[in-house]
Design an enzyme around this catalytic site. Structure first.
Site, PDB file in Angstrom:
ATOM      1  N   HIS A   1       0.878  -1.173   0.000  1.00  0.00           N
ATOM      2  CA  HIS A   1       0.000   0.000   0.000  1.00  0.00           C
ATOM      3  C   HIS A   1       0.920   1.230   0.000  1.00  0.00           C
ATOM      4  CE1 HIS A   1      -2.776   2.954   1.803  1.00  0.00           C
ATOM      5  NE2 HIS A   1      -3.770   2.126   1.549  1.00  0.00           N
TER       6      HIS A   1
ATOM      7  N   LYS B   1     -10.363  -0.061  10.529  1.00  0.00           N
ATOM      8  CA  LYS B   1     -10.497  -1.260   9.694  1.00  0.00           C
ATOM      9  C   LYS B   1     -10.856  -2.477  10.537  1.00  0.00           C
ATOM     10  CE  LYS B   1      -7.038   0.150   6.236  1.00  0.00           C
ATOM     11  NZ  LYS B   1      -7.853   0.778   5.208  1.00  0.00           N
TER      12      LYS B   1
ATOM     13  N   GLN C   1      -4.389  -5.264   7.229  1.00  0.00           N
ATOM     14  CA  GLN C   1      -5.385  -6.171   6.650  1.00  0.00           C
ATOM     15  C   GLN C   1      -5.331  -7.548   7.292  1.00  0.00           C
ATOM     16  OE1 GLN C   1      -7.645  -5.136   4.497  1.00  0.00           O
ATOM     17  NE2 GLN C   1      -6.785  -3.139   3.998  1.00  0.00           N
TER      18      GLN C   1
ATOM     19  N   CYS D   1      -4.742   2.487  -3.579  1.00  0.00           N
ATOM     20  CA  CYS D   1      -3.486   2.946  -2.969  1.00  0.00           C
ATOM     21  C   CYS D   1      -2.352   1.939  -3.175  1.00  0.00           C
ATOM     22  CB  CYS D   1      -3.640   3.261  -1.488  1.00  0.00           C
ATOM     23  SG  CYS D   1      -4.837   4.551  -1.152  1.00  0.00           S
TER      24      CYS D   1
ATOM     25  N   ASP E   1       3.200  -4.245   8.021  1.00  0.00           N
ATOM     26  CA  ASP E   1       1.911  -3.583   7.820  1.00  0.00           C
ATOM     27  C   ASP E   1       0.832  -4.637   8.074  1.00  0.00           C
ATOM     28  OD1 ASP E   1      -0.446  -2.521   6.947  1.00  0.00           O
ATOM     29  OD2 ASP E   1       0.268  -1.961   4.950  1.00  0.00           O
TER      30      ASP E   1
END
Lengths: 428, 154
Positions: free
Chosen positions: A141, A244, A221, A384, A218
């Site tokens: 991202h 999220k 997700q 993104c 990261d």
């Protein structure tokens, strides 16, 4: 006889949905909302709103300041939320820094690393300069790409990256040359927000450790969608966002191993993050306060704590299993439509619930518009992750991303939307 | 929502058979525009003949709205005085930024009136304006100073 692991109780979608008022609304002239954009932001259950409201109505005040009762209650509630976050991902509360969002968390690390140039000897391992390398991946991202590009620009370091295979997996074939003794940081996504691909951190962490590089994960997700224990993964830093994972926007999390947070120079400075201040100089509070300058977001952090309670009550294994079923159904159904190409892995093996695709002859923007007219909210564009789309040879894609409140029959609406787009634009 | 209201037949026709497509030489001004939210790209060239737009040529990739819009633009401005083209540009921008409340003048915008429905969808306004933004920038590059004035496109 081998013991059978306890199966997680299956998720009761109807009961979950009843906690999300927004899912009962209609859009575009009375169409029931089918929300497939949780990868961008998730919806919030009543329990999260109730927690925020209760705090604001009873204890609202500035945390870590003042000696009055409200200040005490606010500080307790804020720190209690930190404990919940820490426990949720298997780390200590002192290793959890609240940030505005995950993007700020990554920037915090990147700017702290530039600040290390002028900090003391204890910050030496964070210094980067000419000859040093920072390694990322082509599936990042922009939030885990641009801050590292900028760090390289500021310091003269070189940005390098792992490629992506045609089937949407990380190409680790050159891991030993890419991560070498010049590497200072290895930053990578746990789960691609476009491809759904889940990356195994193990080989990257092992190689990074061998050469003394820091790892930054990261987890935006992954943490919302599956059980994740950051300590077990062994990464040095990780970030994720509250909005999220059923929580409010305006709160994110940076995890850093304690010894690293202790040695790393601060990014933002000011109130709250100090130990002693004179007109000439200041010393800083221990982490996590060292990285939380100013009055922090409070009701948002408390809301995130409530979101975590909600997810724990449902059970992260049950959430993951439910999303696997949704993903399986979507991959199968979309795979059966002529002219639809799925971007990323086509099985649920090491794959999460973000399913991106392109429809031959219909631009993703137009597919999304047709779906929107039918009440189906999907993301269109490059999500993104522009370099990833370029690598795959497509300008943009359509993404359906799932969460615990989606039901398998909603996949029918996704399929109907794709077919309607094909019919409307005359490609079938 | 009525899809046909947004995707008028005229728009779909222009999308399927775009006018002016393909970059041509010679040209006096050129512009490359992107829509950062979706990755659409457009390269557009303008050839002037005195105070007249002699040619507009373009290439790129994008959705039906952005592609149809630049095709309509080609029809509206080629072989017209620069002043007329700028007036049409202003009228089109006003229409697109009017949230669906601006009544388009068919004498000025011709096929461009088909985009009135698009103006109700803020996310698609940028698509419709991509080509016009490129046209304006290409005119400036071609030395048409007054193209700097008028509607702000963002």
């Amino acid at each position: 006889m081998t013991a059978t692991p306890l199966e997680a109780a299956p998720l009761d979608v109807a009961a979950v949905r009843a906690d999300f008022p927004i899912l009962t609304r209609t859009v575009r002239d009375g169409k029931p909302l089918v929300y497939f954009d949780s990868g961008a932001t998730s919806q919030r259950p009543r329990q999260v709103l109730a927690a925020e409201r209760a705090y604001v109505e009873t204890s609202n005040s500035a945390v870590h300041r003042g000696a009055h009762q409200l200040a005490e209650e606010a500080t307790d509630a804020f720190e209690d939320a930190r404990e919940r976050v820490a426990k949720f991902v298997g780390v200590d509360a002192g290793e959890v820094v609240f940030t505005k969002n995950a993007t700020e968390g990554i920037n915090l690390v990147a700017y702290s690393m530039s600040n290390a140039a002028t900090a003391g000897e204890e910050a030496k391992r964070f210094r980067v300069g000419e000859g040093d390398e920072i390694v990322i991946t082509e599936m990042e991202h922009h939030a885990n790409l641009v801050p590292w590009q900028q760090l390289c620009r500021r310091t003269g370091a070189t940005l390098r990256w792992f490629g992506v295979t045609d089937d949407g997996r990380l190409d680790l074939s050159d891991i030993d040359s890419l991560i070498n003794e010049r590497t200072k940081v290895v930053a990578f996504t746990h789960q691609s927000n476009v491809l759904g691909t889940v990356n195994d951190p193990a080989p990257l962490v092992e190689r990074a450790r061998k050469v003394g590089a820091l790892t930054v994960l990261d987890a935006c997700q992954s943490v919302p969608h599956a059980p994740v224990n950051l300590r077990e993964l062994g990464v040095d830093f990780a970030v994720f966002s509250g909005h999220k994972m059923l929580g409010p926007s305006g709160v994110g999390v940076l995890y850093g191993r304690r010894e690293l947070l202790e040695a790393m120079p601060p990014f933002l400075t000011g109130g709250s993050m100090i130990e002693l201040v004179t007109m000439e100089r200041s010393t800083f509070a221990p982490p996590p306060q060292k990285f939380e300058a100013g009055v922090p977001m409070t009701s948002q952090a408390i809301g995130l704590g409530a979101a975590i309670d909600y997810l724990r009550a449902v059970g992260m294994s049950a959430v993951a299993e439910h999303e696997k079923q949704l993903t399986e159904a979507a991959l199968t159904a979309l795979g059966e439509i002529d002219g639809v190409r799925i971007i990323g892995p086509t099985t649920t093996e090491s794959r999460g619930g973000a399913v991106s695709f392109v429809v031959d002859g219909v631009h993703p923007h137009d597919v999304g518009q047709v779906m929107d007219s039918m009440g189906v909210a999907v993301r269109v564009g490059h999500h993104c992750a522009w370099p990833l789309h370029r690598r795959l040879g497509i300008p943009a894609s359509v993404r359906a991303s799932f969460y615990l409140y989606n039901s398998v029959h909603e996949i029918d609406a996704l399929v109907a939307g794709v077919r309607e787009a094909q019919r409307f634009f005359g490609v079938v | 929502m009525d899809l046909e209201a947004m995707y008028q037949e005229i728009i779909l026709d222009h999308y399927k058979n775009p006018h002016g497509r393909g970059l041509r030489e010679p040209y006096d001004g050129e512009s490359y525009q992107i829509n950062p939210t979706c990755g659409d790209e457009l390269q557009l060239r303008v050839k002037l003949d005195g105070d007249r737009i002699a040619d507009v040529s373009h290439t790129g990739q994008g959705c039906s709205i952005s592609q149809a819009s630049v095709s309509v633009l080609t029809d509206l401005v080629v072989d017209r005085p620069v002043d007329d083209a700028l007036a049409k540009l202003d009228a089109f921008v006003e229409l697109m930024q009017g949230r669906g409340k601006v009544e388009p003048d068919e004498d000025v915008l011709e096929d461009g009136v088909a985009f009135a429905g698009v103006a109700k969808y803020p996310a698609r306004v940028k698509c419709a304006l991509l080509g016009w933004m490129a046209f304006k920038a290409a005119l400036v590059q071609a030395g048409v100073e007054k193209a700097r004035e008028g509607a702000e496109i963002s």
